[in-house]
Design a protein around this motif. Structure first.
Motif, PDB file in Angstrom:
ATOM      1  N   VAL A 117       6.692   9.416   0.027  1.00  0.00           N
ATOM      2  CA  VAL A 117       5.812   8.258  -0.030  1.00  0.00           C
ATOM      3  C   VAL A 117       6.556   7.123  -0.710  1.00  0.00           C
ATOM      4  CG1 VAL A 117       3.679   7.315  -0.997  1.00  0.00           C
ATOM      5  CG2 VAL A 117       3.753   9.689  -0.176  1.00  0.00           C
ATOM      6  N   ARG A 118       6.456   5.944  -0.128  1.00  0.00           N
ATOM      7  CA  ARG A 118       6.975   4.750  -0.815  1.00  0.00           C
ATOM      8  C   ARG A 118       5.809   4.123  -1.536  1.00  0.00           C
ATOM      9  NH1 ARG A 118       8.587   1.108   3.468  1.00  0.00           N
ATOM     10  NH2 ARG A 118       9.347  -0.149   1.744  1.00  0.00           N
ATOM     11  N   SER A 119       5.956   3.967  -2.854  1.00  0.00           N
ATOM     12  CA  SER A 119       4.814   3.489  -3.613  1.00  0.00           C
ATOM     13  C   SER A 119       4.743   1.968  -3.605  1.00  0.00           C
ATOM     14  CB  SER A 119       4.861   4.035  -5.034  1.00  0.00           C
ATOM     15  OG  SER A 119       6.089   3.676  -5.626  1.00  0.00           O
ATOM     16  N   VAL A 120       3.580   1.478  -4.017  1.00  0.00           N
ATOM     17  CA  VAL A 120       3.312   0.038  -4.018  1.00  0.00           C
ATOM     18  C   VAL A 120       4.347  -0.680  -4.880  1.00  0.00           C
ATOM     19  CG1 VAL A 120       1.646  -1.708  -4.747  1.00  0.00           C
ATOM     20  CG2 VAL A 120       0.863   0.389  -3.628  1.00  0.00           C
ATOM     21  N   TYR A 124       0.884  -1.177   0.000  1.00  0.00           N
ATOM     22  CA  TYR A 124       0.000   0.000   0.000  1.00  0.00           C
ATOM     23  C   TYR A 124       0.915   1.218   0.000  1.00  0.00           C
ATOM     24  CZ  TYR A 124       1.376   0.063   4.911  1.00  0.00           C
ATOM     25  OH  TYR A 124       2.101   0.096   6.060  1.00  0.00           O
ATOM     26  N   PRO A 125       0.413   2.397  -0.393  1.00  0.00           N
ATOM     27  CA  PRO A 125       1.275   3.579  -0.380  1.00  0.00           C
ATOM     28  C   PRO A 125       1.625   3.931   1.066  1.00  0.00           C
ATOM     29  CG  PRO A 125      -0.738   3.963  -1.650  1.00  0.00           C
ATOM     30  CD  PRO A 125      -0.940   2.690  -0.893  1.00  0.00           C
ATOM     31  N   ALA A 177      -0.336   4.026   6.360  1.00  0.00           N
ATOM     32  CA  ALA A 177      -0.948   4.047   5.032  1.00  0.00           C
ATOM     33  C   ALA A 177      -1.425   5.456   4.706  1.00  0.00           C
ATOM     34  CB  ALA A 177      -2.120   3.076   4.980  1.00  0.00           C
ATOM     35  N   LEU A 178      -1.248   5.882   3.457  1.00  0.00           N
ATOM     36  CA  LEU A 178      -1.782   7.181   3.038  1.00  0.00           C
ATOM     37  C   LEU A 178      -3.295   7.073   2.899  1.00  0.00           C
ATOM     38  CD1 LEU A 178       1.098   8.135   2.558  1.00  0.00           C
ATOM     39  CD2 LEU A 178       0.272   9.223   0.462  1.00  0.00           C
ATOM     40  N   LEU A 222       3.761  14.918  -6.439  1.00  0.00           N
ATOM     41  CA  LEU A 222       3.122  13.628  -6.216  1.00  0.00           C
ATOM     42  C   LEU A 222       4.152  12.597  -5.757  1.00  0.00           C
ATOM     43  CD1 LEU A 222       0.515  11.939  -8.419  1.00  0.00           C
ATOM     44  CD2 LEU A 222       2.646  10.720  -7.948  1.00  0.00           C
ATOM     45  N   GLY A 223       3.833  11.909  -4.708  1.00  0.00           N
ATOM     46  CA  GLY A 223       4.731  10.849  -4.231  1.00  0.00           C
ATOM     47  C   GLY A 223       5.813  11.323  -3.280  1.00  0.00           C
ATOM     48  N   THR A 247      -5.074  11.151  -0.841  1.00  0.00           N
ATOM     49  CA  THR A 247      -3.826  11.893  -0.615  1.00  0.00           C
ATOM     50  C   THR A 247      -2.716  11.225  -1.434  1.00  0.00           C
ATOM     51  OG1 THR A 247      -3.118  10.576   1.295  1.00  0.00           O
ATOM     52  CG2 THR A 247      -4.564  12.447   1.726  1.00  0.00           C
ATOM     53  N   ASP A 248      -1.673  12.012  -1.762  1.00  0.00           N
ATOM     54  CA  ASP A 248      -0.622  11.461  -2.618  1.00  0.00           C
ATOM     55  C   ASP A 248       0.779  11.925  -2.223  1.00  0.00           C
ATOM     56  OD1 ASP A 248      -0.337  14.055  -3.561  1.00  0.00           O
ATOM     57  OD2 ASP A 248      -1.507  13.697  -5.372  1.00  0.00           O
ATOM     58  N   ASP A 257      -1.188  18.536  -5.295  1.00  0.00           N
ATOM     59  CA  ASP A 257      -1.663  19.638  -6.138  1.00  0.00           C
ATOM     60  C   ASP A 257      -1.926  20.906  -5.331  1.00  0.00           C
ATOM     61  OD1 ASP A 257      -1.547  18.137  -8.334  1.00  0.00           O
ATOM     62  OD2 ASP A 257      -3.721  17.859  -8.603  1.00  0.00           O
TER      63      ASP A 257
END
Lengths: 640, 640
Positions: free
Chosen positions: A129-132, A56-57, A95-96, A125-126, A100-101, A69
């Motif tokens: 955050v560690r992406s999936v 998950y993000p 988890a985000l 964006l990101g 949210t991003d 944004d």
């Protein structure tokens, strides 16, 4: 005598043979286990991730999750103000929330009392955050067949949701000790003396330990007599249940060495004799498709064969594809393989690879190793070694300082270990423990009194001890040290105790020996010590004083190197008298007639006095606990 | 926030503190065990031999025991003839019969039919005989306090009749995992999906494995929630029963990081934060006189702290006196520590020691390592590493080729490993296993198509793969390779498959995207790939063909490095479209609209074609088993 197809191979030739014969032999037999149970095993199949990591993000920081944004124009001067419903707090790893991003770090925000969040920095964006699947994507191959399951791979399996992995089954091994003369240590009650001609089985303990160090298990068979049919049946049964069968002793060509014929009758002999020393008598055969190794009886030979033959077979059977240069290092359980200079010259036999047992020392800035006792039968030197080296078959004469490649199994306290060379003494040897209490170390090399000061003069020791009587002056040590000390050096001297030297006699003194004069008797036979030993010098002085010529003394030319060996020959009935210290007579229960108190004197070149090991030694000889031990030994007196 | 007395220490400073605080902490508690049970332990006392070794005069050969006096005139020309009662046969290891004192070797004798023994060589007393106590004398100190019981020492104890030894008790340790977000893998049924926001506990498996490798045992506590009182109570109980307490996660300063306050309230905080990365958030405290270590949550951080803090504490507690330079090597479980050049330049942060995860490769004659993903959160790079290095705090910029000191944990097949750099592809990655079946190895570094051929041109890879469309010509790869290939080299090219690139869309295609034209829609947002990725070049070509300018495309400037990450962002709802391969869409269960079949082309400099790893790769791509796997993945086609 049955003959193997291959005899007298080099280690490299033997490895070729083992590889051709046993590589992947139990390859087919893989088992499915949990990652935990698969630790250290070799994978029998690729492993794919069962889930994305992260799945998950994930916030990579503690901060405020938001829509990036909304922050595009934020700056320290023009913060963007978010209402409580536009952001939410997330912890690292959290988890985000949906929608949210990005996550704003605390230092880029300020939370106002009314719940408004001021954001002072534009986020993309990101951000944070560690992406999936960032680390691992579901379905990715995360480990390959032949990988070994290390702790970190085990953790990766768990993280990726892998519950079962296919691993090569580890080989099951058994050791069958044999020999009519062997006694199992468990079969000996504490009060029972080991009868002459019997030897206690120490190789089972050795092999169990080696296997444990390799992370492998080893079963031990009950001890078998020297009976070919019994050994043959045991090998047959073992080859039915085990992947590797080891047979103890009986690997040479003596009349009771049955391993080779037993293997030949049950299967086939692949190899007999290695061009290696110790460890020459080794057999490799195959019974029921399983490797059977015949080991020699001496412990050092057994260990050498375990390293060079048994461990490589285990690697082949368990699918561990280890480069050859690495196999011996792992087999020996060594850390670094280091090039170190020899402290002493060494002659190595031509045509065979020779195992050296080594101890390390640093003198000044240079690090050295010196070879310990080399006989296959010496267990003590094998246990005492810091390092081992395998000398190639070609080289023969090694000079002092010549580098050899040493496998270190014990950490050497290079800077803190003092090397003592000199006269052997039981009380002195007990100092090591007290030196260690001081945080230093002391290595002892018994080379006799003269050998010790000669070693000092060649710069090969930090400290020596001697008790050399000058027959011309009746004084100890002075003339010898004057002759050997380099002129530009200053040597510090310190008598640490006086010890009672005397005649060691059979219990009850059956020959009625009373003094030196009796040594000239035709019915009295002595055992002498080697030239240069202080004890031999003492004997010469005593004979001279009494006007006896050496040629009048039976056994004068028969010599040995240590107090204990001399005393043992008296016990054994091969001599009537030895000259030696009381402590040794006491150990063997022999009679003792004191002759003289001789000073046991430490000699330390001034440059080494500050060495931590020497300092600790000087401090240890004042230690009341050591002094108490020495007083209990008996035969010692402290200097005035 | 509670504060520790010592914060932000270097590793060396932390070791000083640990040494001062915990050295010999459980020194008093020694236990008496059998030699077997004492294996690997540290001796708490000197050990003396209980019997002489050998304990009787032993024949060192197979031969005839006799009285040496009788042979004094023997020579090949004038043999001495002994009657049957004057000699007896002894085997190697056999006891000499009473009255004999030497053994004649078979080759120096001949036995006649009447039983007479001809001896052709004069023997001296003790010839071919091992005398009593030759190896060890009864009463000798054979091992000293602080020695570790290695297998050979264990064998020596058995041989010397030592039945009980005093050893330091090994420390009992427990790991307490904590965290509301953590799920124990055992608590998850096979069919159960891990919910978002939850993380599976992989650190327990990691620590269990590390302890096992150190020969130490570790108990695992049940998982605890983020509740200070519960954690505090668990620490208190553990410190009552264990010698070392490890607490998982909660070692930083987040609002739910309770380890520090819990330790502070139960005992005292000694240390918080190390100047090390990963592994900065670490806590060392003392509760009930026992060391308590707070570990960070990320696996690589946990491992770094286990190496630098936990293992040294275990050594101190178990009395293992290991020189500092050796501690890390043992902690990491490394073999040799080798100076190897960096394949790529590296920036290391100033002021902190940095752990690198490394993989090794040999290109031509030179051996290199390259750093893998460096984030604390990456478990995959930790598991993939052949080696680790600890970069000093001072150095910052490392140049290509600069040697660093690497701890190798896995054997590197230097001569047989080919290094691939280039475009990421799931089918290509599955080749590794088949390359290994050929006895070689393949390391894969995903740097994109352009990155791959750039690496080849710099001599940093054996093989690359690319799929770079030239928008000017509509042809793949030619113009890029022409631009980057050194003039004096020849590069071999081979298309190994065609793969379906297309649009990856949310399941059910909610935005109704049909083709490139839809990318210009205001309500459609894309996620792009990094510059130099073949997939980005393809997108640019498609946009140009359709007359769409990048500025018209929402999200064109938001980019990511891999297919899976791009696809994951679509799944996550942050983009509507990604360009990528079908296999990745399938993994995440996303929709896929094929656009084109693009050739995935291997590029191999001629000088590397003969490399065993490259040869194995060329053979593996013909392997029908791999081809079958690829066909099952879907989205691939073989070239005509």
């Amino acid at each position: 005598m049955v003959k193997a197809k291959n005899e007298h191979l080099s280690i490299a030739e033997a490895w070729e043979l083992l590889y051709r014969t046993f590589n992947g032999r139990i390859e087919g037999s893989s088992v499915e286990v949990s990652p935990d149970d698969g630790l250290w095993h070799v994978l029998a199949d690729d492993v794919q991730a069962e889930r994305n990591v992260p799945h998950y993000p994930v916030s990579a920081v503690d901060g405020y999750a938001l829509k990036s944004d909304a922050t595009s124009n934020a700056s320290p001067a023009t913060p963007v103000i978010l209402k409580p419903h536009e952001y939410s707090w997330v912890n690292t790893g959290g988890a985000l929330p949906l929608g949210t991003d990005a996550v704003a770090m605390i230092e880029d925000t300020s939370l106002k009392g009314d719940g408004d969040l001021y954001v002072y920095r534009a986020l993309t964006l990101g951000s944070n955050v560690r992406s999936v699947g960032e680390d691992v994507a579901k379905g990715d191959v995360i480990a390959y067949e032949k990988d070994q399951v290390m702790p970190s791979l085990c953790a990766l399996f768990v993280a990726c949701g892998v519950r079962r992995i296919k691993v090569r089954r580890r080989p099951k091994s058994i050791y069958i000790p044999t020999g009519d003369e062997i006694v199992s240590p468990e079969d000996l009650t504490p009060s029972q003396e080991l009868p002459p001609g019997k030897v206690v089985d120490s190789n089972s303990a050795l092999l169990r330990g080696l296997f444990d160090g390799w992370g492998m298990s080893l079963d031990i068979h009950s001890l078998l007599p020297d009976d070919k049919e019994i050994i043959r049946e045991a090998i047959r049964n073992a080859a039915g249940q085990y992947d590797l069968v080891l047979v103890g002793a009986g690997s040479a060509k003596g009349e009771k060495d049955y391993t080779a014929p037993a293997i030949a009758e049950e299967g086939k002999l692949l190899l007999h004799w290695l061009r290696m020393r110790p460890g020459r008598p080794v057999i490799v055969g195959e019974v029921n498709g399983k490797p059977v190794v015949g080991l020699p009886g001496f412990s050092m030979s057994t260990m050498a064969v375990a390293w060079t033959i048994v461990y490589p077979i285990l690697c082949l059977l368990s699918g561990m594809d280890i480069p050859r240069e690495e196999i011996l290092r792992r087999a020996i359980g060594a850390g670094e393989v280091v090039n170190v200079g020899l402290l002493l010259p060494h002659s190595s036999p031509q045509g065979v690879e020779e195992w050296l047992r080594l101890k390390g020392v640093q003198i000044g800035e240079a690090r050295y190793v010196w070879p310990l006792k080399s006989g296959a039968s010496s267990i003590s030197s094998m246990a005492e070694a810091d390092a081992f080296a395998l000398l190639p078959a070609e080289a023969t004469e090694y000079l002092k300082g010549e580098p050899i490649s040493a496998y270190f199994v014990l950490p050497v306290p290079w800077e803190k270990r003092a090397l003592f060379q000199g006269s052997d003494d039981p009380a002195f040897r007990r100092l090591v423990r007290y030196v260690r209490h001081e945080g230093a170390d002391l290595a002892i090399r018994n080379v006799g009194s003269l050998g010790g000061i000669a070693a000092l003069s060649r710069g090969e020791a930090h400290v020596a001890a001697c008790h050399l009587l000058d027959p011309a002056t009746g004084r100890y040590n002075d003339s010898y040290i004057d002759a050997l000390k380099p002129h530009d050096q200053k040597w510090i001297r310190k008598v640490i105790f006086l010890r009672s030297q005397g005649f060691i006699l059979k219990e009850g003194n059956p020959k009625g020996i009373k003094g030196v004069k009796d040594l000239a008797r035709k019915d009295v036979r002595i055992i002498n010590r080697q030239a240069g030993a202080g004890t031999r010098v003492l004997l010469d002085y005593l004979l001279q004083e009494s006007g006896i010529s050496p040629s009048q003394v039976q056994g004068y030319n028969v010599q040995t190197n240590t107090h204990i060996d001399a005393a043992a020959r008296v016990e054994w009935g091969l001599a009537d008298v030895a000259v030696g210290v009381k402590a040794v007579a006491d150990v063997l229960g022999l009679d003792f007639i004191p002759i003289t108190w001789e000073p046991y004197e430490l000699v330390i070149p001034e440059e080494h006095v500050g060495h931590p090991g020497v300092q600790a030694l000087l401090s240890a000889i004042e230690n009341p606990l050591w002094r108490k031990e020495v007083e209990e030994l008996g035969g010692y007196r402290w200097p005035e």
